[in-house]
Design a protein around this motif. Structure first.
Motif, PDB file in Angstrom:
ATOM      1  N   ASP A 138       0.821  -1.207   0.000  1.00 53.07           N
ATOM      2  CA  ASP A 138       0.000   0.000   0.000  1.00 53.07           C
ATOM      3  C   ASP A 138       0.855   1.257   0.000  1.00 53.07           C
ATOM      4  O   ASP A 138       0.442   2.285  -0.523  1.00 53.07           O
ATOM      5  CB  ASP A 138      -0.934   0.016   1.216  1.00 53.07           C
ATOM      6  N   ASP A 139       2.050   1.173   0.584  1.00 51.99           N
ATOM      7  CA  ASP A 139       2.940   2.335   0.654  1.00 51.99           C
ATOM      8  C   ASP A 139       4.197   2.132  -0.202  1.00 51.99           C
ATOM      9  O   ASP A 139       5.280   2.571   0.138  1.00 51.99           O
ATOM     10  CB  ASP A 139       3.312   2.651   2.105  1.00 51.99           C
ATOM     11  N   ALA A 140       4.038   1.501  -1.361  1.00 52.33           N
ATOM     12  CA  ALA A 140       5.172   1.182  -2.239  1.00 52.33           C
ATOM     13  C   ALA A 140       5.999   2.409  -2.608  1.00 52.33           C
ATOM     14  O   ALA A 140       7.221   2.317  -2.770  1.00 52.33           O
ATOM     15  CB  ALA A 140       4.684   0.472  -3.501  1.00 52.33           C
ATOM     16  N   ASP A 141       5.361   3.546  -2.733  1.00 52.73           N
ATOM     17  CA  ASP A 141       6.053   4.760  -3.136  1.00 52.73           C
ATOM     18  C   ASP A 141       7.123   5.191  -2.129  1.00 52.73           C
ATOM     19  O   ASP A 141       8.044   5.923  -2.479  1.00 52.73           O
ATOM     20  CB  ASP A 141       5.038   5.887  -3.337  1.00 52.73           C
ATOM     21  N   ARG A 142       7.030   4.710  -0.914  1.00 54.96           N
ATOM     22  CA  ARG A 142       7.988   5.082   0.141  1.00 54.96           C
ATOM     23  C   ARG A 142       9.267   4.256   0.116  1.00 54.96           C
ATOM     24  O   ARG A 142      10.179   4.504   0.908  1.00 54.96           O
ATOM     25  CB  ARG A 142       7.328   4.927   1.514  1.00 54.96           C
ATOM     26  N   HIS A 143       9.365   3.275  -0.789  1.00 57.34           N
ATOM     27  CA  HIS A 143      10.479   2.321  -0.734  1.00 57.34           C
ATOM     28  C   HIS A 143      11.152   2.166  -2.098  1.00 57.34           C
ATOM     29  O   HIS A 143      10.913   1.198  -2.816  1.00 57.34           O
ATOM     30  CB  HIS A 143       9.963   0.971  -0.246  1.00 57.34           C
ATOM     31  N   PRO A 144      12.010   3.104  -2.469  1.00 61.07           N
ATOM     32  CA  PRO A 144      12.666   3.017  -3.774  1.00 61.07           C
ATOM     33  C   PRO A 144      13.643   1.848  -3.851  1.00 61.07           C
ATOM     34  O   PRO A 144      14.183   1.397  -2.833  1.00 61.07           O
ATOM     35  CB  PRO A 144      13.401   4.353  -3.893  1.00 61.07           C
ATOM     36  N   ALA A 145      13.863   1.388  -5.055  1.00 59.88           N
ATOM     37  CA  ALA A 145      14.818   0.290  -5.279  1.00 59.88           C
ATOM     38  C   ALA A 145      16.230   0.735  -4.908  1.00 59.88           C
ATOM     39  O   ALA A 145      16.579   1.910  -5.009  1.00 59.88           O
ATOM     40  CB  ALA A 145      14.767  -0.164  -6.726  1.00 59.88           C
ATOM     41  N   GLN A 146      17.015  -0.256  -4.484  1.00 55.41           N
ATOM     42  CA  GLN A 146      18.394  -0.008  -4.072  1.00 55.41           C
ATOM     43  C   GLN A 146      19.412  -0.598  -5.037  1.00 55.41           C
ATOM     44  O   GLN A 146      20.583  -0.254  -4.997  1.00 55.41           O
ATOM     45  CB  GLN A 146      18.627  -0.610  -2.683  1.00 55.41           C
ATOM     46  N   ARG A 147      18.950  -1.537  -5.880  1.00 57.33           N
ATOM     47  CA  ARG A 147      19.892  -2.198  -6.795  1.00 57.33           C
ATOM     48  C   ARG A 147      19.117  -2.942  -7.883  1.00 57.33           C
ATOM     49  O   ARG A 147      17.907  -3.077  -7.813  1.00 57.33           O
ATOM     50  CB  ARG A 147      20.801  -3.158  -6.035  1.00 57.33           C
ATOM     51  N   HIS A 148      19.872  -3.423  -8.861  1.00 59.23           N
ATOM     52  CA  HIS A 148      19.349  -4.272  -9.938  1.00 59.23           C
ATOM     53  C   HIS A 148      19.950  -5.669  -9.763  1.00 59.23           C
ATOM     54  O   HIS A 148      21.120  -5.797  -9.393  1.00 59.23           O
ATOM     55  CB  HIS A 148      19.809  -3.760 -11.310  1.00 59.23           C
ATOM     56  N   ILE A 149      19.162  -6.709 -10.055  1.00 58.78           N
ATOM     57  CA  ILE A 149      19.683  -8.073 -10.032  1.00 58.78           C
ATOM     58  C   ILE A 149      19.328  -8.786 -11.334  1.00 58.78           C
ATOM     59  O   ILE A 149      18.389  -8.405 -12.026  1.00 58.78           O
ATOM     60  CB  ILE A 149      19.172  -8.874  -8.812  1.00 58.78           C
ATOM     61  N   TRP A 150      20.111  -9.799 -11.643  1.00 56.68           N
ATOM     62  CA  TRP A 150      19.942 -10.602 -12.863  1.00 56.68           C
ATOM     63  C   TRP A 150      19.972  -9.727 -14.114  1.00 56.68           C
ATOM     64  O   TRP A 150      19.211  -9.911 -15.053  1.00 56.68           O
ATOM     65  CB  TRP A 150      18.675 -11.455 -12.796  1.00 56.68           C
ATOM     66  N   THR A 151      20.905  -8.782 -14.118  1.00 53.83           N
ATOM     67  CA  THR A 151      20.997  -7.859 -15.247  1.00 53.83           C
ATOM     68  C   THR A 151      21.504  -8.530 -16.522  1.00 53.83           C
ATOM     69  O   THR A 151      21.335  -7.974 -17.602  1.00 53.83           O
ATOM     70  CB  THR A 151      21.894  -6.653 -14.907  1.00 53.83           C
ATOM     71  N   ASP A 152      22.082  -9.714 -16.420  1.00 52.40           N
ATOM     72  CA  ASP A 152      22.481 -10.443 -17.625  1.00 52.40           C
ATOM     73  C   ASP A 152      21.267 -10.762 -18.494  1.00 52.40           C
ATOM     74  O   ASP A 152      21.400 -10.968 -19.698  1.00 52.40           O
ATOM     75  CB  ASP A 152      23.202 -11.750 -17.283  1.00 52.40           C
TER      76      ASP A 152
END
Length: 134
Positions: free
Chosen positions: A102-116
């Motif tokens: 419900d509060d997804a907007d408060r939690h930005p991503a910190q990294r990318h995974i499986w970028t291959d």
């Protein structure tokens, strides 16, 4: 603002499944693996990780599907919304789709995974650290 204490709530699109997370929201990552893309129909899926005992269903039940050996995805049986992912290799961790909070907007991503596996034309949070495999 990732983290924070207290309770977080979320649920699926149709409202048949609701949950509560009693832990800080942390380890928020954009996953680019082919399996997440196909399971969601999206170009990437953003997950956060908690201990399984911090996640409680408050309404409804998840249907589970073993998407690969040792990996299980939990989704709403009504609308198909993917909510959880867990692997035998990391049994003490439960990944939850960030967008269902419900509060997804408060939690930005910190990294990318499986970028291959990332789609070659996708640019998403280019300043975050990347891991080809996770």
């Amino acid at each position: 603002m990732t983290g924070g204490t207290g309770s977080h709530t979320g649920g699926c699109l149709c409202g048949q499944v609701r949950y509560r997370v009693d832990a800080p929201i942390g380890d928020v990552a954009h996953c680019h693996c082919t399996m997440c893309r196909r399971a969601s129909g999206a170009v990437a899926v953003t997950w956060f990780t908690v201990q399984p005992d911090a996640f409680t269903l408050t309404t409804g039940q998840l249907r589970s599907w073993q998407s690969s050996p040792g990996a299980t995805r939990g989704f709403c049986p009504g609308c198909g919304c993917q909510i959880t992912f867990q692997t035998d290799a990391a049994a003490g961790e439960l990944d939850v789709t960030l967008a269902t909070l419900d509060d997804a907007d408060r939690h930005p991503a910190q990294r990318h995974i499986w970028t291959d596996s990332r789609l070659s034309w996708l640019t998403l949070d280019p300043d975050l650290p990347e891991s080809g495999q996770e």
